[in-house]
Design a protein around this motif. Structure first.
Motif, PDB file in Angstrom:
ATOM      1  N   ASP A 256       0.812  -1.100  -0.040  1.00 15.83           N
ATOM      2  CA  ASP A 256       0.001  -0.147  -0.075  1.00 15.83           C
ATOM      3  C   ASP A 256       0.852   1.257   0.055  1.00 15.83           C
ATOM      4  O   ASP A 256       0.305   2.317   0.484  1.00 15.83           O
ATOM      5  CB  ASP A 256      -0.905   0.055   1.140  1.00 15.83           C
ATOM      6  CG  ASP A 256      -2.019   0.924   1.086  1.00 15.83           C
ATOM      7  OD1 ASP A 256      -2.672   1.137  -0.157  1.00 15.83           O
ATOM      8  OD2 ASP A 256      -2.567   1.331   1.968  1.00 15.83           O
ATOM      9  N   TYR A 257       2.121   1.066  -0.536  1.00 12.21           N
ATOM     10  CA  TYR A 257       3.013   2.185  -0.224  1.00 12.21           C
ATOM     11  C   TYR A 257       3.512   2.549  -1.729  1.00 12.21           C
ATOM     12  O   TYR A 257       3.727   1.565  -2.479  1.00 12.21           O
ATOM     13  CB  TYR A 257       4.352   1.829   0.497  1.00 12.21           C
ATOM     14  CG  TYR A 257       3.798   1.869   2.070  1.00 12.21           C
ATOM     15  CD1 TYR A 257       4.073   2.791   2.883  1.00 12.21           C
ATOM     16  CD2 TYR A 257       3.323   0.305   2.394  1.00 12.21           C
ATOM     17  CE1 TYR A 257       3.458   2.473   4.180  1.00 12.21           C
ATOM     18  CE2 TYR A 257       3.181   0.191   3.745  1.00 12.21           C
ATOM     19  CZ  TYR A 257       3.227   1.285   4.691  1.00 12.21           C
ATOM     20  OH  TYR A 257       2.740   0.875   5.772  1.00 12.21           O
ATOM     21  N   PHE A 258       3.783   3.605  -2.212  1.00 10.31           N
ATOM     22  CA  PHE A 258       4.747   4.290  -3.252  1.00 10.31           C
ATOM     23  C   PHE A 258       6.089   4.480  -2.543  1.00 10.31           C
ATOM     24  O   PHE A 258       6.096   5.486  -1.713  1.00 10.31           O
ATOM     25  CB  PHE A 258       3.877   5.417  -3.826  1.00 10.31           C
ATOM     26  CG  PHE A 258       2.711   5.098  -4.919  1.00 10.31           C
ATOM     27  CD1 PHE A 258       2.347   3.750  -5.153  1.00 10.31           C
ATOM     28  CD2 PHE A 258       2.263   6.031  -5.683  1.00 10.31           C
ATOM     29  CE1 PHE A 258       1.548   3.161  -5.892  1.00 10.31           C
ATOM     30  CE2 PHE A 258       1.094   5.794  -6.471  1.00 10.31           C
ATOM     31  CZ  PHE A 258       0.722   4.235  -6.600  1.00 10.31           C
ATOM     32  N   THR A 259       6.926   4.199  -3.152  1.00  9.87           N
ATOM     33  CA  THR A 259       8.319   4.500  -2.782  1.00  9.87           C
ATOM     34  C   THR A 259       9.228   4.894  -4.104  1.00  9.87           C
ATOM     35  O   THR A 259       9.267   4.165  -5.045  1.00  9.87           O
ATOM     36  CB  THR A 259       9.120   3.441  -2.207  1.00  9.87           C
ATOM     37  OG1 THR A 259       9.075   2.210  -2.975  1.00  9.87           O
ATOM     38  CG2 THR A 259       8.281   3.200  -0.952  1.00  9.87           C
ATOM     39  N   PHE A 260       9.823   6.227  -4.322  1.00  8.85           N
ATOM     40  CA  PHE A 260      10.622   6.659  -5.457  1.00  8.85           C
ATOM     41  C   PHE A 260      11.499   7.679  -4.943  1.00  8.85           C
ATOM     42  O   PHE A 260      11.581   8.184  -3.734  1.00  8.85           O
ATOM     43  CB  PHE A 260       9.554   6.937  -6.515  1.00  8.85           C
ATOM     44  CG  PHE A 260       8.439   7.971  -6.193  1.00  8.85           C
ATOM     45  CD1 PHE A 260       8.336   9.402  -6.273  1.00  8.85           C
ATOM     46  CD2 PHE A 260       7.343   7.474  -5.447  1.00  8.85           C
ATOM     47  CE1 PHE A 260       7.672  10.240  -5.965  1.00  8.85           C
ATOM     48  CE2 PHE A 260       6.160   8.413  -5.106  1.00  8.85           C
ATOM     49  CZ  PHE A 260       6.409   9.725  -5.322  1.00  8.85           C
ATOM     50  N   LEU A 261      12.196   8.102  -5.887  1.00  8.47           N
ATOM     51  CA  LEU A 261      13.231   9.361  -5.473  1.00  8.47           C
ATOM     52  C   LEU A 261      12.750  10.658  -5.926  1.00  8.47           C
ATOM     53  O   LEU A 261      12.299  10.712  -7.372  1.00  8.47           O
ATOM     54  CB  LEU A 261      14.540   8.921  -5.990  1.00  8.47           C
ATOM     55  CG  LEU A 261      15.287   7.481  -5.251  1.00  8.47           C
ATOM     56  CD1 LEU A 261      16.512   7.443  -6.020  1.00  8.47           C
ATOM     57  CD2 LEU A 261      15.541   8.133  -3.738  1.00  8.47           C
ATOM     58  N   LEU A 262      13.292  11.678  -5.468  1.00  7.58           N
ATOM     59  CA  LEU A 262      13.212  13.055  -6.041  1.00  7.58           C
ATOM     60  C   LEU A 262      14.547  13.305  -6.761  1.00  7.58           C
ATOM     61  O   LEU A 262      15.575  13.332  -5.635  1.00  7.58           O
ATOM     62  CB  LEU A 262      12.743  14.066  -5.491  1.00  7.58           C
ATOM     63  CG  LEU A 262      12.987  15.575  -6.006  1.00  7.58           C
ATOM     64  CD1 LEU A 262      11.968  15.651  -7.204  1.00  7.58           C
ATOM     65  CD2 LEU A 262      12.706  16.548  -4.907  1.00  7.58           C
ATOM     66  N   ARG A 263      15.039  13.279  -7.879  1.00  6.27           N
ATOM     67  CA  ARG A 263      16.415  13.702  -8.513  1.00  6.27           C
ATOM     68  C   ARG A 263      16.376  15.050  -8.613  1.00  6.27           C
ATOM     69  O   ARG A 263      15.693  15.529  -9.406  1.00  6.27           O
ATOM     70  CB  ARG A 263      16.877  12.879  -9.480  1.00  6.27           C
ATOM     71  CG  ARG A 263      18.377  13.313  -9.956  1.00  6.27           C
ATOM     72  CD  ARG A 263      18.872  12.227 -10.960  1.00  6.27           C
ATOM     73  NE  ARG A 263      20.015  12.873 -11.479  1.00  6.27           N
ATOM     74  CZ  ARG A 263      20.637  11.934 -12.675  1.00  6.27           C
ATOM     75  NH1 ARG A 263      20.321  10.920 -12.916  1.00  6.27           N
ATOM     76  NH2 ARG A 263      21.902  12.481 -12.897  1.00  6.27           N
ATOM     77  N   VAL A 264      17.378  15.948  -8.232  1.00  2.00           N
ATOM     78  CA  VAL A 264      17.595  17.113  -8.613  1.00  2.00           C
ATOM     79  C   VAL A 264      19.192  17.519  -8.896  1.00  2.00           C
ATOM     80  O   VAL A 264      19.985  17.188  -8.094  1.00  2.00           O
ATOM     81  CB  VAL A 264      17.392  18.260  -7.182  1.00  2.00           C
ATOM     82  CG1 VAL A 264      17.513  19.613  -7.772  1.00  2.00           C
ATOM     83  CG2 VAL A 264      15.844  18.018  -6.775  1.00  2.00           C
ATOM     84  N   ASP A 265      19.543  17.855 -10.425  1.00  2.84           N
ATOM     85  CA  ASP A 265      20.675  17.946 -10.637  1.00  2.84           C
ATOM     86  C   ASP A 265      20.916  19.618 -10.676  1.00  2.84           C
ATOM     87  O   ASP A 265      19.959  20.401 -11.338  1.00  2.84           O
ATOM     88  CB  ASP A 265      20.941  17.513 -12.111  1.00  2.84           C
ATOM     89  CG  ASP A 265      21.402  16.191 -11.965  1.00  2.84           C
ATOM     90  OD1 ASP A 265      21.076  15.350 -10.825  1.00  2.84           O
ATOM     91  OD2 ASP A 265      21.845  15.517 -13.302  1.00  2.84           O
TER      92      ASP A 265
END
Length: 372
Positions: free
Chosen positions: A69-78
């Motif tokens: 029941d989870y969404f797991t991801f990344l925010l990438r900032v360059d």
């Protein structure tokens, strides 16, 4: 943040509103639409979503972001940053060359601005971008989201991109937020004498951050009162001690005073002395024991942010796809267990703080403890 391994630091958000029908299909399209794209040669910043386990995976293969029941991801900032000193010296060199070639003694203002802009773009295109990654763990059913970034700018970028991606609003979660309390409780909270009564930025309501400091002081007192355990209604005894570091403060601006205490549990005597002087706990390192499992973390009183959270030792899964997902889910559940426990502790504190028992029992015990 450390969802896969290591320690975790995060901000807690509340996702307002219910998820619409077909949300998972919508979210899949939007995550890919707003996925990270490489920085253009003359751009200063690029940001977008990537996979948690593989930052290069912007296609989110096999719905890699969905775990139970989870969404797991990344925010990438360059980001590309041109040092001001480098820009200045390169601009002066270019101005000197133009003057020599044109045999002139001075440049007009607009010429200097054009030269500076051209030099800036040249330096920018030659500067390699610096990437940063912030983890996201979104509990869909509870509407709670953990974001592993810190700093005003990255939080603003994240909140804006999340709103554009999912068409939903975020608000920082605080256990004293009036939006999460019934009207009678909010009225009692407003009647409390507090360290600050200045209006908050949201809806012109009272700033209740002083409750976070009072909570940590109460938590320390209740822990020592029963030799390192707290009796929590509905859960029984919880092991809780303050360890290693505590920061206390009083006053604002130029009149602010801060005391930092470091050492093991028995060596935090300076903290008690600071409390007697009227200072409040701003942050503390805490250890929580539930049965055989142990968590250790630093809690920020005014923002309820968790830093360097150390989870209990987890099961050593084999290195297979199902096992990696199981390990991730286990770590998430351990975080959820701690957050639920701390939330119940705060609710218990708040119910006492707003009841007659605060004056007749809690304050008397607290003053006696301080005097010892």
């Amino acid at each position: 943040m450390g969802l896969l391994k290591g320690t975790l630091s995060f901000v807690i958000y509340r996702v307002d509103g219910d998820l619409p029908v077909g949300f998972r299909d919508f979210a899949d399209r939007q995550l890919k639409r707003f996925a990270f794209q490489d920085l253009l040669p003359t751009s200063e910043k690029s940001l977008g979503w990537t996979s948690l386990e593989n930052p290069l995976d912007t296609a989110f293969s096999y719905l890699s972001y969905a775990v139970a029941d989870y969404f797991t991801f990344l925010l990438r900032v360059d980001r590309r940053l041109v040092p001001p000193a480098l820009l200045r010296i390169r601009t002066l060199e270019r101005e000197k060359k133009v003057l020599e070639e044109s045999r002139r003694k001075k440049l007009y203002k607009n010429e200097r601005e054009d030269i500076r802009d051209a030099v800036f773009l040249s330096c920018l295109s030659q500067t390699p971008p610096t990437p940063s990654f912030s983890e996201i763990c979104w509990n869909l059913s509870e509407g709670r989201l953990l974001f592993g970034g810190s700093g005003k700018k990255i939080l603003e970028d994240f909140e804006d991109l999340f709103r554009r991606t999912f068409e939903m609003k975020l608000r920082p979660w605080l256990p004293w937020d009036p939006q999460d309390r019934d009207g009678a409780t909010v009225d009692k909270m407003r009647a409390l004498p507090g360290e600050t009564a200045a209006p908050s930025a949201r809806e012109g309501d009272r700033n209740f951050a002083f409750l976070g400091k009072e909570f940590l002081s109460w938590l320390w007192f209740k822990s020592e009162e029963r030799g390192g355990t707290i009796l929590l209604p509905g859960m029984g005894d919880i092991g809780l001690i303050f360890v290693r570091k505590m920061v206390l403060s009083s006053g604002e601006g130029e009149y602010a005073e801060t005391v930092t205490c470091q050492g093991m549990h028995a060596d935090l005597r300076e903290g008690k002395a600071a409390l007697r002087e009227g200072k409040m706990i701003r942050e503390a390192r805490i250890r929580v024991d539930l049965g055989s499992e142990q968590w250790e973390f630093t809690l920020k009183a005014e923002t309820f942010r968790y830093q360097t959270l150390r989870l209990p030792v987890t099961v050593d899964f084999a290195d297979e796809e199902e096992s990696r997902e199981g390990r991730l889910l286990e770590r998430i559940q351990l975080v959820e267990t701690l957050l639920g426990t701390m939330e119940k502790l705060f609710d218990h504190f708040l119910s006492l703080r707003l009841s007659p028992r605060w004056e007749t029992e809690e304050l008397k015990g607290h003053k006696k403890w301080l005097a010892e």
